[in-house]
Scaffold this active site. Sequence first.
Site, PDB file in Angstrom:
ATOM      1  N   ASP A 131       0.854  -1.197   0.000  1.00 24.56           N
ATOM      2  CA  ASP A 131       0.000   0.000   0.000  1.00 24.56           C
ATOM      3  C   ASP A 131       0.884   1.239   0.000  1.00 24.56           C
ATOM      4  OD1 ASP A 131      -2.051   2.027   0.791  1.00 24.56           O
ATOM      5  OD2 ASP A 131      -3.284   0.253   1.118  1.00 24.56           O
ATOM      6  N   ASP A 159       4.499   2.287  -4.093  1.00 22.66           N
ATOM      7  CA  ASP A 159       3.558   2.593  -5.170  1.00 22.66           C
ATOM      8  C   ASP A 159       3.717   1.564  -6.283  1.00 22.66           C
ATOM      9  OD1 ASP A 159       2.120   3.692  -7.208  1.00 22.66           O
ATOM     10  OD2 ASP A 159       3.244   5.574  -7.299  1.00 22.66           O
ATOM     11  N   ASN A 176      -3.094   6.098 -12.493  1.00 24.18           N
ATOM     12  CA  ASN A 176      -2.805   5.274 -11.318  1.00 24.18           C
ATOM     13  C   ASN A 176      -3.380   3.865 -11.478  1.00 24.18           C
ATOM     14  OD1 ASN A 176      -2.000   5.123  -8.371  1.00 24.18           O
ATOM     15  ND2 ASN A 176      -4.169   4.615  -8.227  1.00 24.18           N
ATOM     16  N   THR A 217     -15.563  -3.704 -11.136  1.00 24.41           N
ATOM     17  CA  THR A 217     -16.793  -3.102 -10.595  1.00 24.41           C
ATOM     18  C   THR A 217     -17.993  -3.452 -11.466  1.00 24.41           C
ATOM     19  OG1 THR A 217     -17.891  -1.007 -10.058  1.00 24.41           O
ATOM     20  CG2 THR A 217     -16.277  -0.925 -11.819  1.00 24.41           C
ATOM     21  N   SER A 236     -18.195   6.978 -15.272  1.00 19.47           N
ATOM     22  CA  SER A 236     -17.312   7.962 -14.624  1.00 19.47           C
ATOM     23  C   SER A 236     -15.900   7.602 -15.073  1.00 19.47           C
ATOM     24  CB  SER A 236     -17.402   7.892 -13.092  1.00 19.47           C
ATOM     25  OG  SER A 236     -16.718   6.746 -12.606  1.00 19.47           O
ATOM     26  N   TYR A 252     -13.540   7.028 -13.182  1.00 22.02           N
ATOM     27  CA  TYR A 252     -13.132   5.900 -12.324  1.00 22.02           C
ATOM     28  C   TYR A 252     -13.639   4.581 -12.898  1.00 22.02           C
ATOM     29  CZ  TYR A 252     -14.195   2.189  -9.142  1.00 22.02           C
ATOM     30  OH  TYR A 252     -14.355   0.929  -8.631  1.00 22.02           O
ATOM     31  N   HIS A 253     -14.957   4.496 -13.141  1.00 16.30           N
ATOM     32  CA  HIS A 253     -15.506   3.227 -13.628  1.00 16.30           C
ATOM     33  C   HIS A 253     -14.850   2.844 -14.954  1.00 16.30           C
ATOM     34  CE1 HIS A 253     -18.876   4.196 -10.746  1.00 16.30           C
ATOM     35  NE2 HIS A 253     -18.808   2.900 -10.559  1.00 16.30           N
ATOM     36  N   LYS A 278     -11.596   0.941 -14.723  1.00 13.80           N
ATOM     37  CA  LYS A 278     -11.748  -0.506 -14.486  1.00 13.80           C
ATOM     38  C   LYS A 278     -12.036  -1.245 -15.804  1.00 13.80           C
ATOM     39  CE  LYS A 278     -11.954  -0.563  -9.764  1.00 13.80           C
ATOM     40  NZ  LYS A 278     -11.240  -1.443  -8.837  1.00 13.80           N
ATOM     41  N   LEU A 281     -25.496   3.299   0.968  1.00 11.95           N
ATOM     42  CA  LEU A 281     -26.143   2.853   2.210  1.00 11.95           C
ATOM     43  C   LEU A 281     -25.383   3.326   3.450  1.00 11.95           C
ATOM     44  CD1 LEU A 281     -28.373   1.331   3.637  1.00 11.95           C
ATOM     45  CD2 LEU A 281     -27.101  -0.787   3.288  1.00 11.95           C
ATOM     46  N   VAL A 286     -31.106  11.316  -1.558  1.00 16.57           N
ATOM     47  CA  VAL A 286     -31.391  10.534  -2.771  1.00 16.57           C
ATOM     48  C   VAL A 286     -31.125  11.426  -3.977  1.00 16.57           C
ATOM     49  CG1 VAL A 286     -33.265   9.510  -4.116  1.00 16.57           C
ATOM     50  CG2 VAL A 286     -33.066   9.010  -1.668  1.00 16.57           C
ATOM     51  N   ARG A 313     -24.604  13.508 -10.794  1.00 18.99           N
ATOM     52  CA  ARG A 313     -24.016  12.584 -11.784  1.00 18.99           C
ATOM     53  C   ARG A 313     -24.828  12.575 -13.067  1.00 18.99           C
ATOM     54  NH1 ARG A 313     -22.051   7.407  -8.235  1.00 18.99           N
ATOM     55  NH2 ARG A 313     -21.515   8.594  -6.370  1.00 18.99           N
ATOM     56  N   VAL A 314     -24.255  11.998 -14.090  1.00 22.05           N
ATOM     57  CA  VAL A 314     -25.007  11.734 -15.317  1.00 22.05           C
ATOM     58  C   VAL A 314     -25.247  10.234 -15.342  1.00 22.05           C
ATOM     59  CG1 VAL A 314     -25.001  11.839 -17.827  1.00 22.05           C
ATOM     60  CG2 VAL A 314     -23.957  13.692 -16.491  1.00 22.05           C
ATOM     61  N   GLU A 315     -26.469   9.833 -15.069  1.00 22.59           N
ATOM     62  CA  GLU A 315     -26.809   8.409 -14.976  1.00 22.59           C
ATOM     63  C   GLU A 315     -28.316   8.263 -15.146  1.00 22.59           C
ATOM     64  OE1 GLU A 315     -25.762   7.184 -10.967  1.00 22.59           O
ATOM     65  OE2 GLU A 315     -27.136   8.613 -10.063  1.00 22.59           O
TER      66      GLU A 315
HETATM   67  O1  LIG Z   1     -25.898  10.027  -1.272  1.00 19.67           O
HETATM   68  C1  LIG Z   1     -26.018   9.332  -2.280  1.00 19.67           C
HETATM   69  C2  LIG Z   1     -24.967   8.535  -2.778  1.00 19.67           C
HETATM   70  C3  LIG Z   1     -25.181   7.814  -3.933  1.00 19.67           C
HETATM   71  N1  LIG Z   1     -26.388   7.847  -4.571  1.00 19.67           N
HETATM   72  C4  LIG Z   1     -26.582   7.049  -5.791  1.00 19.67           C
HETATM   73  O2  LIG Z   1     -26.294   5.713  -5.462  1.00 19.67           O
HETATM   74  C5  LIG Z   1     -25.739   5.036  -6.573  1.00 19.67           C
HETATM   75  C6  LIG Z   1     -24.440   4.378  -6.139  1.00 19.67           C
HETATM   76  O3  LIG Z   1     -23.520   5.376  -5.788  1.00 19.67           O
HETATM   77  P1  LIG Z   1     -22.378   5.101  -4.696  1.00 19.67           P
HETATM   78  O4  LIG Z   1     -21.714   6.392  -4.399  1.00 19.67           O
HETATM   79  O5  LIG Z   1     -22.918   4.323  -3.559  1.00 19.67           O
HETATM   80  O6  LIG Z   1     -21.417   4.092  -5.473  1.00 19.67           O
HETATM   81  P2  LIG Z   1     -20.518   4.308  -6.775  1.00 19.67           P
HETATM   82  O7  LIG Z   1     -20.163   5.723  -6.995  1.00 19.67           O
HETATM   83  O8  LIG Z   1     -21.167   3.594  -7.906  1.00 19.67           O
HETATM   84  O9  LIG Z   1     -19.172   3.562  -6.389  1.00 19.67           O
HETATM   85  C7  LIG Z   1     -19.084   2.568  -5.371  1.00 19.67           C
HETATM   86  O10 LIG Z   1     -19.594   1.363  -5.842  1.00 19.67           O
HETATM   87  C8  LIG Z   1     -18.941   0.861  -7.027  1.00 19.67           C
HETATM   88  C9  LIG Z   1     -19.662  -0.404  -7.391  1.00 19.67           C
HETATM   89  S1  LIG Z   1     -20.936  -0.134  -8.577  1.00 19.67           S
HETATM   90  O11 LIG Z   1     -21.790   0.948  -8.106  1.00 19.67           O
HETATM   91  O12 LIG Z   1     -20.270   0.281  -9.803  1.00 19.67           O
HETATM   92  O13 LIG Z   1     -21.652  -1.341  -8.738  1.00 19.67           O
HETATM   93  C10 LIG Z   1     -17.470   0.633  -6.720  1.00 19.67           C
HETATM   94  O14 LIG Z   1     -16.814   0.225  -7.887  1.00 19.67           O
HETATM   95  C11 LIG Z   1     -16.844   1.921  -6.216  1.00 19.67           C
HETATM   96  O15 LIG Z   1     -15.493   1.723  -5.862  1.00 19.67           O
HETATM   97  C12 LIG Z   1     -17.613   2.427  -5.007  1.00 19.67           C
HETATM   98  O16 LIG Z   1     -17.085   3.665  -4.565  1.00 19.67           O
HETATM   99  C13 LIG Z   1     -25.554   6.074  -7.664  1.00 19.67           C
HETATM  100  O17 LIG Z   1     -26.591   5.942  -8.569  1.00 19.67           O
HETATM  101  C14 LIG Z   1     -25.654   7.400  -6.937  1.00 19.67           C
HETATM  102  O18 LIG Z   1     -26.154   8.433  -7.723  1.00 19.67           O
HETATM  103  C15 LIG Z   1     -27.430   8.616  -4.084  1.00 19.67           C
HETATM  104  O19 LIG Z   1     -28.522   8.643  -4.640  1.00 19.67           O
HETATM  105  N2  LIG Z   1     -27.205   9.329  -2.950  1.00 19.67           N
END
Ligand SMILES: O=c1ccn([C@@H]2O[C@H](COP(=O)(O)OP(=O)(O)O[C@H]3O[C@H](CS(=O)(=O)O)[C@@H](O)[C@H](O)[C@H]3O)[C@@H](O)[C@H]2O)c(=O)[nH]1
Length: 480
Positions: free
Chosen positions: A118, A161, A205, A231, A266, A268-269, A272, A326, A341, A413-415
């Site tokens: 790490d 690193d 990174n 992911t 994103s 980030y995504h 991956k 959550l 939300v 976000r854009v989703e």
């Molecule tokens: O306060 C919030 C936080 C999030 N969301 C929504 O909840 C969803 C998930 O967001 P998130 O922040 O819980 O998770 P995400 O950004 O997708 O990323 C997290 O979850 C990913 C799995 S997944 O979501 O791609 O299946 C992992 O890869 C990442 O490392 C981890 O940070 C999104 O639609 C977001 O818009 C809300 O409505 N309110």
Amino acid sequence: MAHLLSTTCSLNASTSSRAYSKPLNQSSATFPASFTLKTSKFAIKWLTLQEKRPQRVCTVHAATLSQEAQSDVKSGTHQISGDSSNPKKVIVIGGDGYCGWATALHLSNKNYEVAIVDNLVRRLFDHQLGLDSLTPISSIHNRIRRWKSLTGKDIGLYIGDICDFEFLSETLKSFEPDAVVHFGEQRSAPYSMIDRSRAVFTQQNNVIGTLNVLFAIKEFGDECHLVKLGTMGEYGTPNIDIEEGYITITHNGRTDTLPYPKQASSFYHLSKVHDSHNIAFTCKAWGIRATDLNQGVVYGVRTDETEMHEELTNRFDYDGVFGTALNRFCVQAAVGHPLTVYGKGGQTRGFLDIRDTVQCVELAIANPAKPGEFRVFNQFTEQFSVNELAALVTKAGKKLGIDVQTKSVPNPRVEAEEHYYNAKHTKLVELGLQPHLLSDSLLDSLLNFAIKYKDRVDTKQIMPSVSWKKIGIKPKTVAA
Ligand SMILES: O=c1ccn([C@@H]2O[C@H](COP(=O)(O)OP(=O)(O)O[C@H]3O[C@H](CS(=O)(=O)O)[C@@H](O)[C@H](O)[C@H]3O)[C@@H](O)[C@H]2O)c(=O)[nH]1
């Protein structure tokens, strides 16, 4: 975007140069330009923890234990389980992070010989952005010492690193792992969308780090099994069922099984997605054995191992950059903040308990991919929409006498906010995963956990601060 990032880092050249035995100007990763780190991006490499040792990397040994810790070992106060008949050596890259720390302890508990790799940059992000874990967390060194004192087990520690290939290859040569678990990436979608430099940092990174791991395995451990954290977000939200990695398509009368289409949303995504392509290619070209764990959103904090002592406590992010849905909602409920939300709240994702993360990784290691095989497992246990999560937390709050409100926040976000979602997730169950589903009791305990630490919550960090549309080229800064 008012509150992001200070421009000067607390880890400066004068404090770091005393502790580090080698100048730090060779690393190949580029840190966001706005971070003035004079030593190098990751000033923590080649850390010498104890007496001068000839090795370039360092392992925390029993010799470093405090007297109290030594006596814990002698008295054998903690019993642990595990099968020691066939110990395997496992490197956990990113073993100081949320999923990585829990996994390193779990594997050690199961009698794997574990080393953590790490660069501690996740802690640095918090300093730079003015964030903090809900839970107080110990330094990695104290964490490992405490683990040794409780269980008698060593966890190796390599601070550095993985974008620095020399460091990574020395680590692999010295530890000779049977498996490498790779959590060592910048894992926040909002972080990657703050500004250009964070987007570039995230992709550089993550992609270069993984590429280095692949090269290191090819050169120094060709039997080594790569277990890589991908992911579920690689797939996006297509209007058809999501398969586990591959889909069989018939097109113009011909049929093939192909990688499932990727629609990440994103930088980030997307990093991956790029990793997955590189891994798939090297499995084919070099015969690497790899498992891509397409993990969903993780919740929870406690595992059997982190519960053993407060110095083993895991981090718990609730802020708008690193906190996930959550976990954030539980903290929001605990401090009387309306649940955030985003948009219509129909966004549906796969979720899992952190206790299942560690179980899944162990299952992947215990049942390795074959040489040349690129396996993809969808690693989640249940699907929920954001609205469903908010309703569950509201109900759990009511039981504890908390009046939980929900507020629709303009989506940063854009989703898609309303969409079809049905993702397969059978392969890990077939290997023996026994899921911890999101029961009332788990939500109660998560909420109680958040309440226990609620005085540590900085409510200014709760609202989202990163806009997908407003990302620009200027480094974002934060006022003190
Ligand atoms: O306060 C919030 C936080 C999030 N969301 C929504 O909840 C969803 C998930 O967001 P998130 O922040 O819980 O998770 P995400 O950004 O997708 O990323 C997290 O979850 C990913 C799995 S997944 O979501 O791609 O299946 C992992 O890869 C990442 O490392 C981890 O940070 C999104 O639609 C977001 O818009 C809300 O409505 N309110």
